[in-house]
Enzyme design. Structure first.
Site, PDB file in Angstrom:
ATOM      1  N   LYS A  16       0.778  -1.215  -0.061  1.00 18.61           N
ATOM      2  CA  LYS A  16       0.071  -0.060  -0.313  1.00 18.61           C
ATOM      3  C   LYS A  16       0.831   1.136  -0.164  1.00 18.61           C
ATOM      4  CE  LYS A  16      -3.877  -2.118   2.604  1.00 18.61           C
ATOM      5  NZ  LYS A  16      -4.634  -2.405   1.682  1.00 18.61           N
ATOM      6  N   LYS A  66      15.208  -6.267   4.490  1.00 14.83           N
ATOM      7  CA  LYS A  66      15.531  -5.269   5.552  1.00 14.83           C
ATOM      8  C   LYS A  66      16.926  -5.242   6.165  1.00 14.83           C
ATOM      9  CE  LYS A  66      10.774  -4.396   6.827  1.00 14.83           C
ATOM     10  NZ  LYS A  66       9.772  -4.189   7.809  1.00 14.83           N
ATOM     11  N   THR A 153       9.995 -20.206  19.145  1.00 16.85           N
ATOM     12  CA  THR A 153      11.427 -20.486  19.111  1.00 16.85           C
ATOM     13  C   THR A 153      12.136 -19.761  20.271  1.00 16.85           C
ATOM     14  OG1 THR A 153      11.273 -20.872  16.634  1.00 16.85           O
ATOM     15  CG2 THR A 153      13.575 -21.041  17.852  1.00 16.85           C
TER      16      THR A 153
HETATM   17  P1  NAP Z   1       9.937 -12.422  10.615  1.00 21.33           P
HETATM   18  O1  NAP Z   1      10.997 -11.986  10.907  1.00 21.33           O
HETATM   19  O2  NAP Z   1       9.475 -13.595   9.617  1.00 21.33           O
HETATM   20  O3  NAP Z   1       9.275 -13.121  11.956  1.00 21.33           O
HETATM   21  C1  NAP Z   1       8.263 -13.974  12.127  1.00 21.33           C
HETATM   22  C2  NAP Z   1       7.763 -14.173  13.660  1.00 21.33           C
HETATM   23  O4  NAP Z   1       6.610 -14.799  13.729  1.00 21.33           O
HETATM   24  C3  NAP Z   1       9.125 -15.131  14.466  1.00 21.33           C
HETATM   25  O5  NAP Z   1       8.922 -14.725  15.947  1.00 21.33           O
HETATM   26  C4  NAP Z   1       8.088 -16.327  14.340  1.00 21.33           C
HETATM   27  O6  NAP Z   1       8.490 -17.493  15.164  1.00 21.33           O
HETATM   28  C5  NAP Z   1       6.707 -16.090  14.339  1.00 21.33           C
HETATM   29  N1  NAP Z   1       5.560 -17.207  14.114  1.00 21.33           N
HETATM   30  C6  NAP Z   1       5.684 -17.212  12.751  1.00 21.33           C
HETATM   31  N2  NAP Z   1       4.421 -18.302  12.686  1.00 21.33           N
HETATM   32  C7  NAP Z   1       4.002 -18.622  14.024  1.00 21.33           C
HETATM   33  C8  NAP Z   1       3.052 -19.404  14.401  1.00 21.33           C
HETATM   34  N3  NAP Z   1       2.349 -20.195  13.861  1.00 21.33           N
HETATM   35  N4  NAP Z   1       3.033 -19.450  15.834  1.00 21.33           N
HETATM   36  C9  NAP Z   1       3.863 -18.699  16.554  1.00 21.33           C
HETATM   37  N5  NAP Z   1       4.868 -17.739  15.929  1.00 21.33           N
HETATM   38  C10 NAP Z   1       4.835 -17.846  14.643  1.00 21.33           C
HETATM   39  O7  NAP Z   1       8.437 -11.691  10.518  1.00 21.33           O
HETATM   40  P2  NAP Z   1       8.654 -10.097  10.720  1.00 21.33           P
HETATM   41  O8  NAP Z   1       9.265  -9.183   9.880  1.00 21.33           O
HETATM   42  O9  NAP Z   1       8.997 -10.040  12.212  1.00 21.33           O
HETATM   43  O10 NAP Z   1       7.101  -9.760  10.608  1.00 21.33           O
HETATM   44  C11 NAP Z   1       6.097 -10.296  11.441  1.00 21.33           C
HETATM   45  C12 NAP Z   1       4.751  -9.496  11.125  1.00 21.33           C
HETATM   46  O11 NAP Z   1       4.656  -8.239  11.333  1.00 21.33           O
HETATM   47  C13 NAP Z   1       4.450 -10.061   9.543  1.00 21.33           C
HETATM   48  O12 NAP Z   1       3.068 -10.368   9.646  1.00 21.33           O
HETATM   49  C14 NAP Z   1       4.558  -8.357   9.024  1.00 21.33           C
HETATM   50  O13 NAP Z   1       3.625  -8.396   8.030  1.00 21.33           O
HETATM   51  C15 NAP Z   1       4.000  -7.547  10.300  1.00 21.33           C
HETATM   52  N6  NAP Z   1       4.602  -6.285  10.135  1.00 21.33           N
HETATM   53  C16 NAP Z   1       3.775  -5.194   9.983  1.00 21.33           C
HETATM   54  C17 NAP Z   1       4.331  -3.850   9.765  1.00 21.33           C
HETATM   55  C18 NAP Z   1       3.307  -2.804   9.696  1.00 21.33           C
HETATM   56  O14 NAP Z   1       3.533  -1.770   9.300  1.00 21.33           O
HETATM   57  N7  NAP Z   1       2.041  -3.037  10.155  1.00 21.33           N
HETATM   58  C19 NAP Z   1       5.718  -3.589   9.868  1.00 21.33           C
HETATM   59  C20 NAP Z   1       6.579  -4.697  10.031  1.00 21.33           C
HETATM   60  C21 NAP Z   1       5.861  -6.075  10.070  1.00 21.33           C
HETATM   61  P3  NAP Z   1       9.724 -18.195  15.178  1.00 21.33           P
HETATM   62  O15 NAP Z   1      11.113 -17.675  15.686  1.00 21.33           O
HETATM   63  O16 NAP Z   1       9.653 -19.537  16.226  1.00 21.33           O
HETATM   64  O17 NAP Z   1       9.723 -18.758  13.823  1.00 21.33           O
END
Ligand code: NAP
Length: 276
Positions: A16, A66, A153
């Site tokens: 977006k 990133k 984790t």
């Molecule tokens: P990431 O680095 O891939 O990390 C994903 C996290 O989610 C890890 O801690 C992972 O745990 C956990 N996870 C994934 N599936 C899971 C499940 N089924 N049960 C429990 N934990 C689970 O992703 P990220 O960059 O941190 O982003 C996370 C989310 O934030 C995304 O959905 C992204 O779209 C959102 N986000 C939004 C904004 C915004 O502006 N609104 C900005 C940034 C990010 P493990 O370590 O155990 O794998």
């Protein structure tokens, strides 16, 4: 001459950001064009270089680049150092300066848009990926009582707390890393879901009684009602998605590039209208 900006990601078609920045530019009468650039996984640095050589002034960086962006810039601001990740690059004076605006975006959404104060409150942060790294220090700057970080984790949550205790000047005892299974009997004022679980219709198991009276449940995912949001609503919390964070982090990027602050509330309303 019109200045060019872009968001680089893979995937990026859903982004977006072009719409948000076009609206900011219209509001503030800035002469810019902002596009979305799809980038192959192994071509991030070359894609940034090409955009810059073509006269681009800056880029936003989204998944999964990133951390790579953090590695290729010449200068990092303090928030980008803390976060281990860069979501905004400014090309200026022959240099690339890297910033991370995700955390300030979350804090502004919680405080200004949702009118929820953070100082003195107990926070649960779910997840220990890039988003959790990005938001932790801006949250701590608001002086919550304590931030508990839980992750599927556990080791990654422990690495996150160790990173901030070592590099971020975090006061001892203000953060702790815990497994989900240890939360029974505790109450939190603000619960932030920084996991990507909601994108696949999942959520970690949480105790039913974890929300303090008047608690805010914030899911960083937007554009869908996640199982966490449904759970929180069913257990009495006020619920928010991550759309406001998205717009606020974009506004901070816009400010870095243009030195003008757009009106975010108008854009959030516009996007919610478009979604509805
Ligand atoms: P990431 O680095 O891939 O990390 C994903 C996290 O989610 C890890 O801690 C992972 O745990 C956990 N996870 C994934 N599936 C899971 C499940 N089924 N049960 C429990 N934990 C689970 O992703 P990220 O960059 O941190 O982003 C996370 C989310 O934030 C995304 O959905 C992204 O779209 C959102 N986000 C939004 C904004 C915004 O502006 N609104 C900005 C940034 C990010 P493990 O370590 O155990 O794998």
């Amino acid at each position: 001459m019109t200045d060019s900006y872009a968001v680089i990601g893979n995937p990026v078609a859903h982004s977006k950001s072009p719409q948000i920045h076009a609206e900011f530019a219209r509001q503030t009468a800035q002469d810019i064009v902002y596009t979305a650039i799809f980038c192959e996984i192994d071509a991030f640095q070359a894609t940034v270089a090409r955009f810059r050589e073509a006269g681009g002034k800056g880029v936003n960086v989204t998944l999964p680049f990133k951390h790579e962006a953090w590695n290729i810039v010449n200068h990092l601001d303090r928030r980008a150092i803390d976060a281990n990740a860069v979501n905004t690059i400014e090309f200026k004076d022959g240099q690339m300066a890297g910033y991370n605006t995700d955390g300030i975006g979350l804090v502004r959404d919680i405080k200004d848009n949702l009118q929820c104060f953070i100082k003195g409150r107990r926070i649960l942060l779910m997840g220990a990926g890039g988003a959790a790294y990005g938001v932790l220090n801006p949250l701590l700057e608001e002086q919550p009582e304590h931030v508990v970080i839980v992750n599927r984790t556990l080791e990654k949550a422990q690495q996150l707390t160790a990173h901030f205790e070592k590099n971020g000047g975090v006061a001892t005892g203000s953060i702790s890393a815990r497994p989900y299974g240890s939360l029974g009997g505790e109450r939190f004022d603000i619960v932030i879901n920084a996991t990507s679980a909601g994108l696949v219709g999942a959520m970690p198991a949480l105790p039913n009684d974890m929300f303090a009276p008047g608690a805010l449940a914030y899911d960083m995912v937007y554009g869908t009602t996640t199982p966490f949001m449904q759970f929180a609503q069913a257990h009495g919390a006020k619920v928010a998605d991550g759309l406001g964070m998205l717009v606020e982090q974009a506004a901070e990027s816009f400010y870095i590039w243009r030195k003008v602050r757009p009106q975010t509330a108008l854009v959030i309303t516009l996007l919610r209208g478009a979604a509805g």
